[in-house]
Design a protein around this motif. Structure first.
Motif, PDB file in Angstrom:
ATOM      1  N   PHE A  41      29.154  12.712  38.969  1.00 43.80           N
ATOM      2  CA  PHE A  41      28.592  12.927  37.455  1.00 43.80           C
ATOM      3  C   PHE A  41      27.437  13.876  37.640  1.00 43.80           C
ATOM      4  N   LYS A  42      26.859  13.810  38.493  1.00 41.96           N
ATOM      5  CA  LYS A  42      25.510  14.805  38.493  1.00 41.96           C
ATOM      6  C   LYS A  42      26.008  16.214  38.986  1.00 41.96           C
ATOM      7  N   THR A  43      27.013  16.435  39.843  1.00 42.21           N
ATOM      8  CA  THR A  43      27.399  17.673  40.495  1.00 42.21           C
ATOM      9  C   THR A  43      28.772  18.240  39.803  1.00 42.21           C
ATOM     10  N   LYS A  44      29.267  17.303  39.075  1.00 36.46           N
ATOM     11  CA  LYS A  44      30.745  17.613  38.431  1.00 36.46           C
ATOM     12  C   LYS A  44      31.888  18.092  39.435  1.00 36.46           C
ATOM     13  N   LYS A  45      31.668  17.513  40.720  1.00 35.06           N
ATOM     14  CA  LYS A  45      32.531  17.761  41.741  1.00 35.06           C
ATOM     15  C   LYS A  45      32.995  16.435  42.141  1.00 35.06           C
ATOM     16  N   LYS A  54      21.764   6.512  37.035  1.00 37.77           N
ATOM     17  CA  LYS A  54      21.613   5.196  37.423  1.00 37.77           C
ATOM     18  C   LYS A  54      22.618   4.195  36.818  1.00 37.77           C
ATOM     19  N   TYR A  55      22.881   3.222  37.578  1.00 36.87           N
ATOM     20  CA  TYR A  55      23.821   2.240  36.979  1.00 36.87           C
ATOM     21  C   TYR A  55      23.182   0.736  37.231  1.00 36.87           C
ATOM     22  N   GLU A  56      23.663  -0.369  36.524  1.00 36.95           N
ATOM     23  CA  GLU A  56      23.614  -1.484  36.427  1.00 36.95           C
ATOM     24  C   GLU A  56      24.492  -2.430  36.798  1.00 36.95           C
ATOM     25  N   VAL A  57      24.725  -3.196  38.080  1.00 36.09           N
ATOM     26  CA  VAL A  57      26.127  -3.934  38.072  1.00 36.09           C
ATOM     27  C   VAL A  57      25.850  -5.117  37.165  1.00 36.09           C
ATOM     28  N   LYS A  58      26.721  -5.566  36.413  1.00 35.80           N
ATOM     29  CA  LYS A  58      26.760  -6.711  35.457  1.00 35.80           C
ATOM     30  C   LYS A  58      27.283  -7.838  36.287  1.00 35.80           C
ATOM     31  N   SER A  59      28.341  -7.684  36.872  1.00 35.14           N
ATOM     32  CA  SER A  59      28.984  -8.989  37.690  1.00 35.14           C
ATOM     33  C   SER A  59      29.803  -8.570  38.637  1.00 35.14           C
ATOM     34  N   PHE A 107      26.899   2.426  33.524  1.00 37.47           N
ATOM     35  CA  PHE A 107      26.191   3.656  33.895  1.00 37.47           C
ATOM     36  C   PHE A 107      25.356   4.027  32.921  1.00 37.47           C
ATOM     37  N   ILE A 108      24.184   4.510  33.230  1.00 39.91           N
ATOM     38  CA  ILE A 108      23.021   4.909  32.195  1.00 39.91           C
ATOM     39  C   ILE A 108      22.559   6.284  32.447  1.00 39.91           C
ATOM     40  N   LEU A 109      22.348   6.901  31.312  1.00 41.13           N
ATOM     41  CA  LEU A 109      21.559   8.176  31.363  1.00 41.13           C
ATOM     42  C   LEU A 109      20.649   7.962  30.045  1.00 41.13           C
ATOM     43  N   LYS A 110      19.313   7.944  30.149  1.00 40.13           N
ATOM     44  CA  LYS A 110      18.507   7.759  28.771  1.00 40.13           C
ATOM     45  C   LYS A 110      19.053   6.587  28.017  1.00 40.13           C
ATOM     46  N   GLU A 111      19.392   6.968  26.864  1.00 41.42           N
ATOM     47  CA  GLU A 111      19.971   5.853  25.936  1.00 41.42           C
ATOM     48  C   GLU A 111      21.645   5.872  26.022  1.00 41.42           C
ATOM     49  N   GLN A 112      21.861   6.616  26.608  1.00 41.55           N
ATOM     50  CA  GLN A 112      23.520   6.686  27.038  1.00 41.55           C
ATOM     51  C   GLN A 112      24.150   5.674  27.812  1.00 41.55           C
ATOM     52  N   LYS A 113      24.970   4.774  27.700  1.00 40.84           N
ATOM     53  CA  LYS A 113      25.452   3.974  28.589  1.00 40.84           C
ATOM     54  C   LYS A 113      27.135   3.594  28.219  1.00 40.84           C
ATOM     55  N   ILE A 114      27.855   3.679  29.316  1.00 43.79           N
ATOM     56  CA  ILE A 114      29.074   3.094  29.251  1.00 43.79           C
ATOM     57  C   ILE A 114      29.367   1.959  30.253  1.00 43.79           C
TER      58      ILE A 114
END
Length: 122
Positions: A28-32, A70-75, A89-96
């Motif tokens: 996600f960061k490097t786009k590679k 960053k990310y947060e594992v839910k289960s 997956f999280i970037l400021k207020e964006q989450k998927i």
């Protein structure tokens, strides 16, 4: 089928998914996708895509995704000798919301980045 919440993962369990998720964050960061490709199982799938075009579509998908940091594992669920990891997956207020299916060898069998991913590949 066993299921666990985000606070009860052992170090051994984390070894089954943390390296793969960190490679995904790097993509996600490097786009590679070169590093990520090494952890994808032969015949892996991406939810919402026709089977067989994943290798062509993945670089496009990664290019279009935000640079999540960053990310947060839910289960975590154990399914037929595979681990299914539900995470955000999280970037400021964006989450998927996403989920991954990882086999015992640590290879990603399913890479489901968006719940309702629809993509026209040209």
């Amino acid at each position: 089928m066993n299921s666990q919440n985000k606070n009860s993962f052992s170090k051994e369990e984390k070894l089954h998914f943390e390296p793969q998720i960190n490679l995904l964050l790097d993509a996600f960061k490097t786009k590679k996708v070169a590093k990520l490709n090494k952890t994808l199982a032969i015949g892996y799938t991406i939810k919402g895509l026709p089977k067989g075009i994943e290798a062509l579509a993945l670089p496009q998908i990664i290019q279009q995704m935000p640079s999540f940091n960053k990310y947060e594992v839910k289960s975590l669920k154990f399914e037929k000798e595979n681990y299914r990891i539900f995470l955000v997956f999280i970037l400021k207020e964006q989450k998927i919301n996403s989920d991954l299916l990882i086999d015992r060898q640590g290879k990603i069998k399913e890479l489901n980045l968006l719940e309702n991913l629809k993509m026209d590949v040209k």
